[in-house]
Enzyme design. Structure first.
Site, PDB file in Angstrom:
ATOM      1  CB  ILE A   1      61.231  37.608  53.204  1.00 20.69           C
ATOM      2  CG1 ILE A   1      62.440  37.164  52.374  1.00 20.69           C
ATOM      3  CG2 ILE A   1      60.811  36.485  54.152  1.00 20.69           C
ATOM      4  CD1 ILE A   1      63.674  36.811  53.179  1.00 20.69           C
TER       5      ILE A   1
ATOM      6  NE  ARG B   1      78.786  41.363  52.430  1.00 21.42           N
ATOM      7  CZ  ARG B   1      79.917  40.993  53.038  1.00 21.42           C
ATOM      8  NH1 ARG B   1      81.053  41.559  52.727  1.00 21.42           N
ATOM      9  NH2 ARG B   1      79.920  40.058  53.948  1.00 21.42           N
TER      10      ARG B   1
ATOM     11  NE  ARG C   1      83.172  38.101  58.162  1.00 23.63           N
ATOM     12  CZ  ARG C   1      83.555  36.841  58.340  1.00 23.63           C
ATOM     13  NH1 ARG C   1      82.839  35.870  57.843  1.00 23.63           N
ATOM     14  NH2 ARG C   1      84.645  36.557  59.009  1.00 23.63           N
TER      15      ARG C   1
ATOM     16  CD  GLN D   1      64.793  44.271  65.203  1.00 24.99           C
ATOM     17  OE1 GLN D   1      64.968  43.071  64.994  1.00 24.99           O
ATOM     18  NE2 GLN D   1      64.400  45.107  64.257  1.00 24.99           N
TER      19      GLN D   1
ATOM     20  CG  ASP E   1      70.827  27.069  54.193  1.00 20.35           C
ATOM     21  OD1 ASP E   1      71.100  27.654  53.144  1.00 20.35           O
ATOM     22  OD2 ASP E   1      70.708  27.653  55.294  1.00 20.35           O
TER      23      ASP E   1
ATOM     24  NE  ARG F   1      68.131  27.878  49.022  1.00 17.76           N
ATOM     25  CZ  ARG F   1      68.668  29.038  49.381  1.00 17.76           C
ATOM     26  NH1 ARG F   1      69.747  29.075  50.148  1.00 17.76           N
ATOM     27  NH2 ARG F   1      68.153  30.173  48.953  1.00 17.76           N
TER      28      ARG F   1
ATOM     29  CG  HIS G   1      71.793  31.251  56.037  1.00 21.39           C
ATOM     30  ND1 HIS G   1      71.321  30.377  55.091  1.00 21.39           N
ATOM     31  CD2 HIS G   1      71.576  32.486  55.526  1.00 21.39           C
ATOM     32  CE1 HIS G   1      70.843  31.060  54.069  1.00 21.39           C
ATOM     33  NE2 HIS G   1      70.993  32.341  54.300  1.00 21.39           N
TER      34      HIS G   1
END
Ligand code: NAX
Length: 327
Positions: A16, A92, A98, A112, A159, A162, A187
């Site tokens: 990205i 992951r 999770r 951060q 999203d 999209r 998200h």
């Protein structure tokens, strides 16, 4: 030309990052009259690769690129920054629960958040892209007690885009003719893409498509689009994610268009019965660099159930990371 602003990007040597940095440097995010100084953060092993990206940035000779800082020190990365795009995150791994994922990301987004608290401009605009984006944003926010909680947002704009694209294709119109689409919630696959208030060329969207398409095709397609891209491309969305991050920040900085809104993951104030504090996708308008939740929308039973389901998931995620919040 205006005075330069400082824009931090984490995970800058990732895929990205590679799709994002050149567009920010070219002025796509803040305008062709707004020079930027890029602050690029990476983990130490990725610094050589990051150096290659810096060489390419310099080789573009962008008129709006006023400097680059490349570092593995979070305190240097966030020094005096006006904008921070937190992209780098722990993916992951195989067999990872999770809980483990949230914990691993807490180790990134807690420090951060603290570094932003200690070094960033007081009105810094923070966008978390790295997944799980909403809860990572919450962790960062909760480690930055001196900053306004509203400085922290998460990305649901991909999203949102999209959803625009799916509806445009179905109705044979252009995305620019579609207004007032909303992504509520997380998200993740529990997100709720809502067309009840959307219009296509001024007409109610749900009068142009049938309910079966909306419910059984549109909603799952938007929810599962990330997985479909991975299957097709063999890699997760990168250019579209970068483009959405630019859209999110540009809207936050420069405002929404009259008669439209965008979706942003922002701290819930309890609007629409959502748990206060979770970072929830809402329809927002933006003016003078400040976002406001669109109020007064009618919510039927269909929407209510879906908005509550994604709220529930966010409350559960919050429950798993509360021990990572600064006291
Ligand atoms: P990559 O694995 O290509 O890049 C991530 C980069 O982050 C790597 O270069 C890594 O070295 C760096 N990094 C890791 N920990 C760091 C830390 N503590 N400080 C600084 N840098 C660090 O992933 P990429 O495809 O770029 O995706 C980045 C994140 O975006 C992932 O978490 C991904 O799940 C998430 N996404 C979020 C989306 C959204 O809509 N919110 C959509 C796209 C994407 O899936």
């Amino acid at each position: 030309m205006k005075a330069p602003v400082r824009v931090a990007v984490t995970g800058a040597a990732g895929q990205i990052g590679y799709a994002l940095l050149f567009r920010i440097a070219a002025g796509d995010m803040l305008g062709k009259d707004q020079p930027v100084i890029l602050h690029l953060l990476e983990i130490t092993p990725a610094l050589p690769a990051l150096q290659g990206v810096v060489m390419e940035l310099n080789d573009c000779a962008f008129p709006t690129l006023a400097g680059v800082v490349a570092t593995d020190d979070v305190n240097v990365a966030f020094k005096d920054v006006d904008y921070a795009l937190l992209v780098g995150a722990r993916p992951r791994g195989p067999g990872m629960e999770r809980k483990d994922l949230l914990e691993a990301n807490g180790a990134i987004f807690g420090p951060q958040g603290k570094a932003l608290n200690d070094h960033a401009k007081r009105d810094v605009k923070v966008l978390v892209v790295g997944n799980p984006a909403n809860t990572n944003a919450l962790i960062a926010q909760q480690n930055a007690p001196d900053l306004d909680p509203k400085c922290f947002t998460a990305m649901v704009r991909l999203d949102h885009n999209r959803a625009l694209s799916q509806l445009a294709e179905k109705t044979g119109k252009h995305t620019t003719q579609i207004k007032k689409v909303t992504i509520w919630g997380n998200h993740s696959s529990t997100q709720y893409p809502d067309l009840h208030h959307a219009t296509v060329d001024g007409k109610p969207a749900l009068n142009l498509v049938d309910q079966a398409w909306y419910e059984n095709d549109f909603i799952p397609t938007v929810q599962q689009r990330g997985a479909a891209i991975i299957k097709a491309r063999g890699a997760s969305s990168a250019a579209s994610a970068a483009s959405a991050a630019i859209d999110h920040m540009r809207t936050w900085a420069l405002g929404t268009e009259e008669g439209d809104w965008v979706s942003m993951g922002i701290p819930s104030d309890g609007s629409y019965g959502i748990a206060p504090g979770v970072i929830y996708g809402y329809p927002v308008t933006v003016k003078d660099g400040k976002y406001a939740i669109v109020q007064g929308l009618e919510i039927g039973d269909f929407s209510r159930a879906r908005m509550d389901a994604t709220d529930k998931e966010l409350r559960e995620e919050r429950g798993g990371v509360e021990h990572l919040f600064a006291k």
